[in-house]
Write an enzyme that holds these catalytic residues in place. Structure first.
Site, short mmCIF file in Angstrom:
data_model
loop_
_atom_site.label_atom_id
_atom_site.label_comp_id
_atom_site.label_asym_id
_atom_site.label_seq_id
_atom_site.Cartn_x
_atom_site.Cartn_y
_atom_site.Cartn_z
N LYS A 1 68.43 -29.62 57.86
CA LYS A 1 67.06 -29.18 57.58
C LYS A 1 66.03 -30.18 58.09
CE LYS A 1 67.88 -26.01 53.74
NZ LYS A 1 67.65 -25.70 52.31
N ARG B 1 76.42 -27.00 50.42
CA ARG B 1 76.27 -25.80 51.26
C ARG B 1 75.92 -26.27 52.67
NH1 ARG B 1 72.16 -22.37 53.02
NH2 ARG B 1 72.74 -20.15 53.14
#
Length: 277
Positions: free
Chosen positions: A221, A255
């Protein structure tokens, strides 16, 4: 600390890996990469071989500013692939990344094991009823607004207190419906600035007070690649560094896009803890 997935108890006192499988053309890292059935099945097989415990399938991109996807389109993208995966890998534990109760219900009827809701039922009030009916693990993430508006909603009275209050309320709502297996996700990158993401990571251990598993989703991210002045493609090393910190602060599920590397990170931290951490 266990959750019940299709009759199998999964012990999360040893952290587990959840692999990401995006069925969207516009996800920030791998959008459109797995567009054909064979490519998808090949990626599922690779993740299983690399040590994944759960596979999280999403057909609605939740990246900042992503296009809205009608419910019918989400179902059209998702259900045939879910059927194909479970036909070819019947023991796979599939999580469905959706905030829509209808999508959740139809997926669970086909054999999905977990629902991963970025809105914690804020975007569809029927979601808790579906989870209660099927008695499956429910991942509730913190989000303000929608994927389209969330980056304009980054002002908090007190970031940590606000999130602790949010999860206290959401967990209470779920338990009142007799939902037993609850997992919380602080929502890195969702209605949060880069600095706020690092505050959350630095204080992740506070969320252990709820005594439920904690899922972390920070793989590749912007909180990684913006600091490193790189790109999502180049953010694996930074992701692994932050996964290490998250595990030391109590994360139970990672995740991730890169299963093998996350699994190796968990193995090393387990060894560290086994030898006197």
């Amino acid at each position: 600390m266990t959750i019940n997935c299709r009759g199998t108890l999964i012990d999360l006192s040893t952290p587990k890996v959840m692999g990401i499988l995006n069925l969207t053309p516009d996800s920030f890292y791998d959008g459109g990469k797995y567009s054909g059935e064979q490519a998808i099945l090949g990626q599922v097989e690779k993740m299983l071989n690399d040590g994944v415990t759960f596979i999280d399938i999403g057909a609605y991109s939740s990246r900042p500013g992503a296009n809205h996807v009608p419910e019918a389109e989400e179902l059209k993208r998702l259900l045939p692939i879910l059927q194909s995966i479970l036909k070819n890998f019947p023991d796979a534990l599939i999580s469905i990344d959706t905030f829509r109760s209808k999508v959740a219900s139809e997926s669970l009827q086909l054999g999905a094991a977990i629902i991963n809701d970025i809105s914690a039922a804020n975007l569809d009030v029927e979601m808790l009823n579906v989870i209660a009916q099927h008695q499956v693990p429910y991942i509730m993430m913190h989000l303000k607004g929608t994927p389209q508006s969330m980056q304009k909603r980054v002002v908090y009275d007190d970031l940590l207190k606000d999130l602790l209050f949010f999860f206290s309320e959401k967990i209470n709502n779920a338990t009142s419906k007799k939902i037993n297996d609850i997992i919380i996700d602080p929502g890195f990158g969702f209605a949060k600035t880069t600095a706020q993401n690092y505050i959350l990571l630095n204080h992740l251990d506070l969320f252990q007070t709820f005594k439920v598993p904690i899922l972390i989703g920070l793989s590749r991210k912007s909180m990684v690649y913006k600091i490193l002045r790189s790109t999502p493609k180049e953010a694996l090393n930074g992701t692994t560094a932050l996964h290490t910190i998250a595990l030391l602060k109590g994360a139970n599920i990672l995740r991730v896009h890169d299963v093998k590397e996350a699994h190796e990170c968990i193995k090393l931290i387990n060894e560290l803890k086994a030898n006197g951490l």
